[in-house]
Design a protein around this motif. Structure first.
Motif, PDB file in Angstrom:
ATOM      1  N   LYS A 120       0.825  -1.207   0.000  1.00  0.00           N
ATOM      2  CA  LYS A 120       0.000   0.000   0.000  1.00  0.00           C
ATOM      3  C   LYS A 120       0.859   1.257   0.000  1.00  0.00           C
ATOM      4  CE  LYS A 120      -4.158  -1.994   2.062  1.00  0.00           C
ATOM      5  NZ  LYS A 120      -5.067  -2.042   3.225  1.00  0.00           N
ATOM      6  N   LEU A 121       1.955   1.217   0.714  1.00  0.00           N
ATOM      7  CA  LEU A 121       2.863   2.364   0.716  1.00  0.00           C
ATOM      8  C   LEU A 121       3.488   2.562  -0.669  1.00  0.00           C
ATOM      9  CD1 LEU A 121       4.497   1.701   4.189  1.00  0.00           C
ATOM     10  CD2 LEU A 121       3.206   3.758   3.575  1.00  0.00           C
ATOM     11  N   LEU A 122       3.834   1.471  -1.336  1.00  0.00           N
ATOM     12  CA  LEU A 122       4.381   1.579  -2.692  1.00  0.00           C
ATOM     13  C   LEU A 122       3.317   2.082  -3.661  1.00  0.00           C
ATOM     14  CD1 LEU A 122       6.527  -1.680  -2.884  1.00  0.00           C
ATOM     15  CD2 LEU A 122       7.364   0.673  -2.711  1.00  0.00           C
ATOM     16  N   ASP A 123       2.078   1.631  -3.480  1.00  0.00           N
ATOM     17  CA  ASP A 123       0.987   2.120  -4.331  1.00  0.00           C
ATOM     18  C   ASP A 123       0.807   3.629  -4.193  1.00  0.00           C
ATOM     19  OD1 ASP A 123       0.510  -0.418  -5.224  1.00  0.00           O
ATOM     20  OD2 ASP A 123      -1.239  -0.773  -3.960  1.00  0.00           O
ATOM     21  N   ARG A 124       1.152   4.154  -3.023  1.00  0.00           N
ATOM     22  CA  ARG A 124       1.044   5.600  -2.776  1.00  0.00           C
ATOM     23  C   ARG A 124       2.341   6.322  -3.121  1.00  0.00           C
ATOM     24  NH1 ARG A 124      -2.572   2.833  -0.568  1.00  0.00           N
ATOM     25  NH2 ARG A 124      -4.578   3.624   0.151  1.00  0.00           N
ATOM     26  N   ARG A 125       3.168   5.653  -3.941  1.00  0.00           N
ATOM     27  CA  ARG A 125       4.352   6.256  -4.554  1.00  0.00           C
ATOM     28  C   ARG A 125       5.494   6.518  -3.567  1.00  0.00           C
ATOM     29  NH1 ARG A 125       3.166  11.248  -6.205  1.00  0.00           N
ATOM     30  NH2 ARG A 125       4.996  11.317  -7.524  1.00  0.00           N
ATOM     31  N   ALA A 126       5.604   5.711  -2.551  1.00  0.00           N
ATOM     32  CA  ALA A 126       6.770   5.828  -1.674  1.00  0.00           C
ATOM     33  C   ALA A 126       8.039   5.624  -2.494  1.00  0.00           C
ATOM     34  CB  ALA A 126       6.707   4.803  -0.545  1.00  0.00           C
ATOM     35  N   ASP A 127       9.030   6.492  -2.306  1.00  0.00           N
ATOM     36  CA  ASP A 127      10.300   6.354  -3.023  1.00  0.00           C
ATOM     37  C   ASP A 127      11.091   5.147  -2.528  1.00  0.00           C
ATOM     38  OD1 ASP A 127       9.805   8.598  -4.548  1.00  0.00           O
ATOM     39  OD2 ASP A 127      10.908   9.950  -3.224  1.00  0.00           O
ATOM     40  N   GLY A 128      10.886   4.767  -1.282  1.00  0.00           N
ATOM     41  CA  GLY A 128      11.585   3.635  -0.696  1.00  0.00           C
ATOM     42  C   GLY A 128      10.909   3.236   0.592  1.00  0.00           C
ATOM     43  N   LEU A 129      11.377   2.138   1.171  1.00  0.00           N
ATOM     44  CA  LEU A 129      10.764   1.590   2.383  1.00  0.00           C
ATOM     45  C   LEU A 129      11.825   1.336   3.447  1.00  0.00           C
ATOM     46  CD1 LEU A 129       8.458  -1.124   0.733  1.00  0.00           C
ATOM     47  CD2 LEU A 129       7.736   1.120   1.597  1.00  0.00           C
ATOM     48  N   ILE A 130      11.401   1.453   4.698  1.00  0.00           N
ATOM     49  CA  ILE A 130      12.235   1.061   5.839  1.00  0.00           C
ATOM     50  C   ILE A 130      11.409   0.108   6.689  1.00  0.00           C
ATOM     51  CG2 ILE A 130      13.482   1.820   7.890  1.00  0.00           C
ATOM     52  CD1 ILE A 130      13.920   4.509   6.531  1.00  0.00           C
ATOM     53  N   PHE A 131      11.968  -1.060   6.968  1.00  0.00           N
ATOM     54  CA  PHE A 131      11.265  -2.070   7.760  1.00  0.00           C
ATOM     55  C   PHE A 131      11.893  -2.212   9.146  1.00  0.00           C
ATOM     56  CE2 PHE A 131      10.500  -3.448   3.378  1.00  0.00           C
ATOM     57  CZ  PHE A 131       9.132  -3.677   3.396  1.00  0.00           C
ATOM     58  N   GLY A 132      11.051  -2.159  10.172  1.00  0.00           N
ATOM     59  CA  GLY A 132      11.497  -2.467  11.526  1.00  0.00           C
ATOM     60  C   GLY A 132      10.951  -3.791  12.003  1.00  0.00           C
ATOM     61  N   ASP A 133      10.274  -4.517  11.099  1.00  0.00           N
ATOM     62  CA  ASP A 133       9.609  -5.770  11.484  1.00  0.00           C
ATOM     63  C   ASP A 133      10.110  -6.966  10.688  1.00  0.00           C
ATOM     64  OD1 ASP A 133       8.568  -5.061   9.018  1.00  0.00           O
ATOM     65  OD2 ASP A 133       6.522  -5.706   9.502  1.00  0.00           O
ATOM     66  N   ALA A 134      11.325  -6.872  10.146  1.00  0.00           N
ATOM     67  CA  ALA A 134      11.841  -7.968   9.312  1.00  0.00           C
ATOM     68  C   ALA A 134      12.039  -9.226  10.147  1.00  0.00           C
ATOM     69  CB  ALA A 134      13.169  -7.563   8.679  1.00  0.00           C
ATOM     70  N   THR A 135      11.807 -10.358   9.507  1.00  0.00           N
ATOM     71  CA  THR A 135      12.130 -11.637  10.125  1.00  0.00           C
ATOM     72  C   THR A 135      13.268 -12.274   9.337  1.00  0.00           C
ATOM     73  OG1 THR A 135      10.443 -12.742   8.779  1.00  0.00           O
ATOM     74  CG2 THR A 135       9.797 -12.029  10.999  1.00  0.00           C
ATOM     75  N   LEU A 136      13.942 -13.206   9.949  1.00  0.00           N
ATOM     76  CA  LEU A 136      14.992 -13.938   9.249  1.00  0.00           C
ATOM     77  C   LEU A 136      14.356 -14.817   8.171  1.00  0.00           C
ATOM     78  CD1 LEU A 136      17.000 -14.811  12.445  1.00  0.00           C
ATOM     79  CD2 LEU A 136      17.878 -13.440  10.544  1.00  0.00           C
ATOM     80  N   GLU A 137      15.064 -14.988   7.071  1.00  0.00           N
ATOM     81  CA  GLU A 137      14.541 -15.760   5.939  1.00  0.00           C
ATOM     82  C   GLU A 137      13.170 -15.217   5.512  1.00  0.00           C
ATOM     83  OE1 GLU A 137      15.196 -18.065   8.887  1.00  0.00           O
ATOM     84  OE2 GLU A 137      17.275 -17.684   8.374  1.00  0.00           O
TER      85      GLU A 137
END
Length: 333
Positions: A120-137
């Motif tokens: 949804k953030l990409l659909d709203r034309r975000a230039d990039g993303l930052i994740f604080g919720d990544a999981t391994l693999e």
């Protein structure tokens, strides 16, 4: 005869059974790169139907899509979590200095929400993303990388993707060395969520340092779960039920440590005389209750995560960053 109605992206997407953003990215990407947004077969279907239906690009809309939005999307597990909230403050502060604004969304550590919020953030034309919720693999991160979407990770790492984290492994080692030096020989471990690098790395550092002294943790005294106070309470109850009482308890998160501390005190266990308790992150509440913990540079992790994303957006290659932890000794052990 009336004028022919222009074919829209939305109409094409509906006929193809695809997300309009996917169709848009394929049709508007530079020639030869469209397949980074979809499989070759899907890409061929999109172009074939567009030609068949006489689709023509809207030059004005295309110019909007190709221009930078100066917006960055941030996905965190829970913004009410002090650690992630502090990192987000660092991200937003750096973004403002660069003329960007940020939009943050909570995934609640649910993989489906992690993906949906980012899209949804990409659909709203975000230039990039930052994740604080990544999981391994994390397969979604692999997918984003294959699509060429710029992103960085903060708080948690997920190799080979670029991340900014505390050196959690070293932090776990600092706890073990401190407790062994204080004469502790038996341990309980509140190990957090095993999907997260913060849990695995802090646990691994702790156990490896103990092994260097010929010590270990009874597997029955290692409890996984979440990172909040209720999870720490449940973990402490299990550690006590499995007995005997360990001489120290390490929780890989301050809030889990506080939950464990509450259970121990309720059971009449003296802290630190009977059992030492150590957390991780050094949140303000840790200082107010005298919790020994590992200080993680939370705000700086957020700022650095945004700076790395800016370098990616400028076409530079960057490496992951680990920032040094610091042991803060207080009255709990």
């Amino acid at each position: 005869m009336g004028a022919r109605t222009a074919v829209t992206l939305k109409a094409l997407a509906g006929e193809l059974g695809l997300n309009p953003s996917t169709v848009s990215r394929v049709l508007n990407d530079p020639k030869g790169l469209a397949s980074r947004w979809a499989s070759p077969a899907t890409t061929e279907r999109i172009f074939a139907l567009a030609e068949e239906r006489g689709y023509r690009k809207n030059p004005y809309a295309a110019s909007l899509r190709t221009a930078k939005s100066h917006m960055v999307g941030v996905v965190v597990p829970r913004l009410q979590d002090y650690v992630l909230a502090t990192m987000y403050e660092g991200i937003d502060e750096a973004a403002t200095e660069h003329g960007y604004f940020t939009v943050v969304s909570n995934s609640l550590d649910v993989l489906e929400a992690h993906r949906a919020k980012a899209e949804k953030l990409l659909d709203r034309r975000a230039d990039g993303l930052i994740f604080g919720d990544a999981t391994l693999e994390d397969p979604y991160l692999d997918e984003l990388a294959a699509r060429g979407v710029p992103f960085t990770l903060v708080s948690r790492r997920s190799p080979p993707h670029r991340s900014v984290t505390c050196d959690d492994y070293t932090g776990g080692r600092l706890v073990a060395e401190h407790l062994v030096a204080a004469g502790r020989r038996t341990f309980g471990l509140v190990a957090g969520d095993p999907r997260a690098s913060t849990s695995r790395d802090r646990t691994a550092g702790f156990l490896d340092a103990l092994a260097g002294h010929g010590l270990g943790v009874d597997p029955g005294q290692v409890v996984t779960g979440g990172f909040d106070a209720p999870a720490g309470s449940v973990a402490a109850e299990r550690i006590l039920a499995r007995g005997p009482l360990p001489e120290a308890v390490f929780a890989v998160n301050d809030f889990a440590a506080i939950g464990a501390l509450g259970v121990l005190v309720r059971e009449g266990i003296r802290i630190p005389e009977d059992t030492a308790v150590v957390g991780f992150n050094d949140t303000p509440l840790a200082g107010s209750i005298g919790l020994t913990t590992v200080r993680s540079p939370m705000h700086r992790i957020g700022r650095t995560g945004f700076e790395l994303l800016m370098e990616l957006l400028e076409g530079r290659d960057v490496d992951s960053v680990q920032l040094a932890p610091e042991l803060v000794v207080r009255t709990s052990g």
